[in-house]
Design an enzyme around this catalytic site. Structure first.
Site, PDB file in Angstrom:
ATOM      1  N   SER A 294      36.714  44.090  32.916  1.00  7.93           N
ATOM      2  CA  SER A 294      36.214  42.799  33.400  1.00  7.93           C
ATOM      3  C   SER A 294      34.712  42.854  33.620  1.00  7.93           C
ATOM      4  O   SER A 294      34.159  43.891  33.951  1.00  7.93           O
ATOM      5  CB  SER A 294      36.889  42.405  34.701  1.00  7.93           C
ATOM      6  OG  SER A 294      36.278  41.220  35.184  1.00  7.93           O
ATOM      7  N   LYS A 349      44.769  43.398  34.960  1.00  9.51           N
ATOM      8  CA  LYS A 349      43.707  42.541  34.412  1.00  9.51           C
ATOM      9  C   LYS A 349      44.181  41.092  34.318  1.00  9.51           C
ATOM     10  O   LYS A 349      43.434  40.155  34.585  1.00  9.51           O
ATOM     11  CB  LYS A 349      43.274  43.055  33.032  1.00  9.51           C
ATOM     12  CG  LYS A 349      42.235  42.184  32.334  1.00  9.51           C
ATOM     13  CD  LYS A 349      40.896  42.206  33.054  1.00  9.51           C
ATOM     14  CE  LYS A 349      39.948  41.076  32.761  1.00  9.51           C
ATOM     15  NZ  LYS A 349      39.624  40.747  31.426  1.00  9.51           N
ATOM     16  N   HIS A 352      43.998  39.730  37.717  1.00 13.13           N
ATOM     17  CA  HIS A 352      42.566  39.538  38.010  1.00 13.13           C
ATOM     18  C   HIS A 352      42.114  38.190  37.449  1.00 13.13           C
ATOM     19  O   HIS A 352      41.482  37.384  38.130  1.00 13.13           O
ATOM     20  CB  HIS A 352      41.762  40.689  37.384  1.00 13.13           C
ATOM     21  CG  HIS A 352      40.283  40.445  37.330  1.00 13.13           C
ATOM     22  ND1 HIS A 352      39.704  39.593  36.414  1.00 13.13           N
ATOM     23  CD2 HIS A 352      39.261  40.921  38.082  1.00 13.13           C
ATOM     24  CE1 HIS A 352      38.396  39.553  36.608  1.00 13.13           C
ATOM     25  NE2 HIS A 352      38.102  40.354  37.616  1.00 13.13           N
ATOM     26  N   ASN A 353      42.449  37.936  36.187  1.00 12.69           N
ATOM     27  CA  ASN A 353      42.022  36.695  35.550  1.00 12.69           C
ATOM     28  C   ASN A 353      42.667  35.479  36.199  1.00 12.69           C
ATOM     29  O   ASN A 353      42.063  34.418  36.288  1.00 12.69           O
ATOM     30  CB  ASN A 353      42.359  36.722  34.058  1.00 12.69           C
ATOM     31  CG  ASN A 353      41.395  37.602  33.296  1.00 12.69           C
ATOM     32  OD1 ASN A 353      40.700  38.424  33.898  1.00 12.69           O
ATOM     33  ND2 ASN A 353      41.357  37.467  31.993  1.00 12.69           N
ATOM     34  N   GLU A 356      40.840  34.769  39.163  1.00 17.50           N
ATOM     35  CA  GLU A 356      39.575  34.186  38.671  1.00 17.50           C
ATOM     36  C   GLU A 356      39.769  32.679  38.391  1.00 17.50           C
ATOM     37  O   GLU A 356      38.944  31.868  38.789  1.00 17.50           O
ATOM     38  CB  GLU A 356      39.198  34.935  37.400  1.00 17.50           C
ATOM     39  CG  GLU A 356      37.906  34.524  36.742  1.00 17.50           C
ATOM     40  CD  GLU A 356      37.716  35.315  35.433  1.00 17.50           C
ATOM     41  OE1 GLU A 356      37.711  36.565  35.484  1.00 17.50           O
ATOM     42  OE2 GLU A 356      37.591  34.682  34.368  1.00 17.50           O
ATOM     43  N   ARG A 452      43.514  23.136  34.179  1.00 21.02           N
ATOM     44  CA  ARG A 452      42.807  23.281  32.892  1.00 21.02           C
ATOM     45  C   ARG A 452      43.563  22.538  31.794  1.00 21.02           C
ATOM     46  O   ARG A 452      42.961  21.927  30.916  1.00 21.02           O
ATOM     47  CB  ARG A 452      42.677  24.759  32.525  1.00 21.02           C
ATOM     48  CG  ARG A 452      41.694  25.482  33.422  1.00 21.02           C
ATOM     49  CD  ARG A 452      41.188  26.742  32.776  1.00 21.02           C
ATOM     50  NE  ARG A 452      40.481  27.556  33.740  1.00 21.02           N
ATOM     51  CZ  ARG A 452      39.855  28.683  33.447  1.00 21.02           C
ATOM     52  NH1 ARG A 452      39.860  29.134  32.215  1.00 21.02           N
ATOM     53  NH2 ARG A 452      39.230  29.385  34.373  1.00 21.02           N
TER      54      ARG A 452
HETATM   55  P1  NAP Z   1      34.985  38.628  19.971  1.00 15.72           P
HETATM   56  O1  NAP Z   1      33.549  38.522  20.308  1.00 15.72           O
HETATM   57  O2  NAP Z   1      35.664  37.462  19.391  1.00 15.72           O
HETATM   58  O3  NAP Z   1      35.163  39.874  18.989  1.00 15.72           O
HETATM   59  C1  NAP Z   1      36.403  40.223  18.475  1.00 15.72           C
HETATM   60  C2  NAP Z   1      36.239  41.422  17.582  1.00 15.72           C
HETATM   61  O4  NAP Z   1      37.517  41.772  17.059  1.00 15.72           O
HETATM   62  C3  NAP Z   1      35.339  41.151  16.390  1.00 15.72           C
HETATM   63  O5  NAP Z   1      34.613  42.307  16.110  1.00 15.72           O
HETATM   64  C4  NAP Z   1      36.342  40.848  15.290  1.00 15.72           C
HETATM   65  O6  NAP Z   1      35.879  41.171  14.010  1.00 15.72           O
HETATM   66  C5  NAP Z   1      37.458  41.785  15.636  1.00 15.72           C
HETATM   67  N1  NAP Z   1      38.714  41.318  15.091  1.00 15.72           N
HETATM   68  C6  NAP Z   1      39.207  40.064  15.100  1.00 15.72           C
HETATM   69  N2  NAP Z   1      40.418  40.042  14.502  1.00 15.72           N
HETATM   70  C7  NAP Z   1      40.673  41.303  14.107  1.00 15.72           C
HETATM   71  C8  NAP Z   1      41.752  41.912  13.426  1.00 15.72           C
HETATM   72  N3  NAP Z   1      42.816  41.208  13.048  1.00 15.72           N
HETATM   73  N4  NAP Z   1      41.688  43.240  13.190  1.00 15.72           N
HETATM   74  C9  NAP Z   1      40.618  43.956  13.567  1.00 15.72           C
HETATM   75  N5  NAP Z   1      39.565  43.435  14.204  1.00 15.72           N
HETATM   76  C10 NAP Z   1      39.593  42.123  14.481  1.00 15.72           C
HETATM   77  O7  NAP Z   1      35.841  39.054  21.240  1.00 15.72           O
HETATM   78  P2  NAP Z   1      35.374  39.811  22.555  1.00 15.72           P
HETATM   79  O8  NAP Z   1      34.893  38.793  23.534  1.00 15.72           O
HETATM   80  O9  NAP Z   1      34.511  40.959  22.215  1.00 15.72           O
HETATM   81  O10 NAP Z   1      36.783  40.321  23.109  1.00 15.72           O
HETATM   82  C11 NAP Z   1      37.450  41.470  22.611  1.00 15.72           C
HETATM   83  C12 NAP Z   1      38.660  41.711  23.496  1.00 15.72           C
HETATM   84  O11 NAP Z   1      38.213  41.907  24.842  1.00 15.72           O
HETATM   85  C13 NAP Z   1      39.631  40.526  23.554  1.00 15.72           C
HETATM   86  O12 NAP Z   1      40.933  40.996  23.705  1.00 15.72           O
HETATM   87  C14 NAP Z   1      39.197  39.781  24.795  1.00 15.72           C
HETATM   88  O13 NAP Z   1      40.233  38.998  25.346  1.00 15.72           O
HETATM   89  C15 NAP Z   1      38.817  40.939  25.695  1.00 15.72           C
HETATM   90  N6  NAP Z   1      37.844  40.615  26.758  1.00 15.72           N
HETATM   91  C16 NAP Z   1      36.837  39.741  26.541  1.00 15.72           C
HETATM   92  C17 NAP Z   1      35.939  39.471  27.588  1.00 15.72           C
HETATM   93  C18 NAP Z   1      34.780  38.530  27.394  1.00 15.72           C
HETATM   94  O14 NAP Z   1      34.198  38.129  28.411  1.00 15.72           O
HETATM   95  N7  NAP Z   1      34.402  38.183  26.192  1.00 15.72           N
HETATM   96  C19 NAP Z   1      36.105  40.109  28.820  1.00 15.72           C
HETATM   97  C20 NAP Z   1      37.138  41.028  28.965  1.00 15.72           C
HETATM   98  C21 NAP Z   1      38.013  41.269  27.938  1.00 15.72           C
HETATM   99  P3  NAP Z   1      35.251  40.057  13.036  1.00 15.72           P
HETATM  100  O15 NAP Z   1      33.837  39.981  13.441  1.00 15.72           O
HETATM  101  O16 NAP Z   1      35.464  40.674  11.715  1.00 15.72           O
HETATM  102  O17 NAP Z   1      36.022  38.789  13.232  1.00 15.72           O
END
Ligand code: NAP
Length: 637
Positions: A294, A349, A352-353, A356, A452
């Protein structure tokens, strides 16, 4: 291999560089020896060099660096105070930067003792002012002996030459930020992103190019090379979307992994999926760590709160890395702890969300009451929130809402330009479904999810708003008094949000035998994560005494103090046509928890009347289920 030792005069560049040269047998060069005579003359007269003076010198050094690298490497001592100077020296990739830093007093002392040196001590102040501290490289404290400093540099060189310690798959927002956080903390990292022809090409290698000042970062666009770059056992962190993407990625990796390798799922996967994956991977000898992270993009870059679960033996192997990159609590301990087996990390987590969601909605409702009930302007609301921060209500979410209220776009407030349709991903709804599964009352946080969902129906709302002629009505009561009541109402609502979330964790922990440590969970949520707050800090101690927030004496005291204000605010808000789903659900939840004689005797009677479901009597110590023939009973009496 080129090592550049930087620092102001007196930091010991030459001493450390020469000693390092003796130990590594790499030749030593002092950048001062390469100054043109005009520069030497200026410096000996105490005249600071201008950037114009330095350019030919740095250019010359940059060319020499290429030659030294081609002939086996070298060590260069060079002040390189500004980033622009260092950029000129970066004539080859993967330079090892060592930055020597120390107290001004110590530097002055050293300069005073210098003889036959053309750098008068008076220039130190200007050098310290010019110094632009780089985020990369090895930063060393010059109070240590040259011997110790050299050993630390050699350790660093060894680490750089060793395979990557961690591999990250998924170069999205989170993956990139975590990778940079790791290399910043001295952890060699290999990164990989899937290849989608024409759409997603060379993502990992481009990312590494953009961050060429991080020598510990290596990027691969094919999975085989990525895996080859990892040490044994392989430690792979998935930062990709939850669901099918994780299963597909694991399926692709499995034939290439060996027993003992470690897979960490750092995305927001559903804990039940993680339970299944944990079992399946264990059978194949692969360690699995489902892990909540987080803090969003900024947290991932600077220090997130980390919630790993799953395989505890594997956790021990990655704990040193996670501890380095995690946020630190007030006592300086990392905001990471092993939370429990199976998918416990993702469960935590998810909750947590969910908290949130509740907190965001409670703040949104509070803001709305101030804006349209009390007619406060956004900056006035920001001021109120900032004052609450100092009155025991400090939290990250309140802080950012105050910031949001102050942002203007031309003459308008940006908040007024934002469409009132809230987005959501899976975690809010998952916790609601989970609460139902574990029979845990969840109305306050469930209402945040529903709010929401309702917000998403913008078109329908606009239509019905016209049909019902809805508009908020301003309060006529005393503003100061209402603000005080609102503060108390929010205080209690926030407690109830946390109580609801932690109750769900307690139920899951009991039923799944996870033995969750709530005090420790509260501790790792005191920094780095979105729901960090003073309340969370209080909960660390509260959970050392009890598993139930509502049983704590200080909470009972606070709840008694704020209860009537929450009821008042909800009542008044509803009468003035404000929707207060989380606030009203909180007071209902609290009353539901503390009322001895609830209305459920009526429910039981109704159930028995139409369905012969039976009921228990409050005057029967044996708890024998009874049934009444309600119709004939009525007739005969
Ligand atoms: P993101 O910016 O959308 O990035 C997703 C990544 O995963 C990209 O590199 C994407 O590659 C890759 N991807 C998508 N589909 C895929 C597949 N089928 N196989 C392999 N790779 C794939 O997402 P993010 O925000 O970094 O989040 C990543 C994870 O962390 C998610 O589970 C999210 O829920 C979690 N998370 C996010 C946050 C936040 O604040 N953003 C906080 C905590 C946890 P491409 O570029 O090729 O599409």
């Amino acid at each position: 291999m080129i090592i550049i030792v930087t620092g102001v005069s007196g930091s010991g560049k030459t001493t450390v560089g020469s000693l390092l040269s003796e130990k590594t047998h790499l030749p030593f060069f002092d950048a001062d020896d390469f100054h043109p005579s005009s520069n030497v003359q200026k410096m000996s007269q105490g005249i600071p060099l201008t950037d114009h003076d330095r350019m030919p010198w740095l250019e010359h050094l940059g060319k020499n660096i290429v030659d030294w690298e081609n002939s086996g490497g070298g060590i260069l001592a060079c002040s390189a105070l500004k980033e622009s100077y260092r950029e000129m020296l970066q004539s080859i990739p993967n330079i090892i930067w060592v930055h020597l830093q120390g107290e001004k007093l110590l530097l002055e002392e050293r300069l005073k003792q210098r003889k036959n040196h053309y750098m008068p001590p008076g220039l130190l102040t200007s050098q310290l002012e010019t110094w632009e501290q780089p985020a990369y490289g090895l930063h060393l404290d010059i109070s240590k002996s040259p011997e110790i400093l050299c050993n630390e540099i050699i350790m660093h060189m060894k680490e750089l030459n060793s395979p990557s310690h961690i591999g990250i798959i998924g170069m999205g927002v989170m993956g990139k930020s975590l990778a940079l956080n790791m290399v910043d903390n001295g952890i060699p990292v290999a990164v990989f992103n899937r290849y989608v022809a024409g759409k997603e090409e060379n993502i990992a290698s481009d990312f590494v190019k953009e961050n060429s000042n991080f020598p510990l970062l290596a990027g691969y666009d094919d999975l085989e090379s990525f895996l080859d770059a990892l040490g044994t056992p392989k430690k792979i962190l998935l930062m990709i979307p939850a669901g099918e993407a994780v299963d597909l990625q694991i399926k692709q990796l499995l034939p290439k992994l060996k027993k003992g390798d470690i897979l960490i799922d750092g995305g927001n996967s559903f804990y039940e999926d993680s339970n299944i994956r944990a079992d399946a991977l264990r059978k194949k000898g692969i360690h699995f760590i489902p892990m909540g992270v987080s803090g969003g993009e900024e947290g991932a870059r600077k220090g997130p709160s980390i919630m790993p679960g799953g395989d505890e033996i594997a956790y021990e192997l990655v704990a040193p890395y996670l501890s380095k990159i995690a946020a630190k609590d007030k006592k300086g301990s990392p905001c990471v702890t092993y939370v429990g087996p199976q998918g416990a990390g993702h469960f935590i987590k998810m909750v947590h969300n969910s908290i949130e969601y509740g907190e965001m909605q409670a703040i949104a409702e509070t803001t709305h009451l101030m804006r349209y009930g009390l007619k406060l302007s956004p900056p006035e609301i920001a001021k109120v929130f900032r004052s609450w921060q100092g009155e025991g209500l400090k939290s990250y979410l309140l802080e950012i809402t105050a910031d949001i209220m102050e942002v203007k776009e031309n003459n308008d407030f940006l908040i007024d330009k934002i469409l009132d349709q809230a987005g959501q991903k899976g975690t809010g709804s998952w916790s609601l479904l989970t609460a139902i599964k574990f029979h845990v009352p969840y109305s306050p946080l469930a209402e945040a999810v529903s709010a929401r969902q309702l917000s998403a129906q913008k078109l329908k709302r606009t239509e019905l708003s016209r049909d019902y002629n809805h508009r908020f009505r301003a309060f006529s009561e005393d503003k100061v008094l209402i603000l005080e009541r609102l503060k108390n109402a929010y205080t209690l609502c926030r407690i109830i949000n946390h109580e609801t979330g932690f109750s769900l964790m307690k139920a899951a922990s009991d039923q799944m035998q996870w033995h969750l440590n709530f005090s420790e969970i509260a501790r790792i949520w005191t920094n780095g994560c979105i729901i960090r707050s003073t309340l969370m800090e209080e909960l660390i101690e509260i959970f050392k005494q009890t598993d139930e927030i509502l049983k704590d004496k200080s909470i009972i005291h606070k709840a008694k103090e704020c209860r009537s204000d929450l009821s008042y605010i909800v009542g008044m808000g509803l009468q003035h046509d404000f929707a207060l789903p989380v606030m009203s659900a909180s007071i209902n939840y609290l009353l539901g928890r503390i009322i001895n004689h609830s209305s459920s005797n009526i429910i039981q009677a109704q159930r028995d009347y139409f369905g012969a479901h039976t009921y228990l009597r409050n005057d029967d110590p044996d708890n024998i289920p009874r049934h009444t023939d309600w119709i004939s009973f009525k007739k005969t009496n």
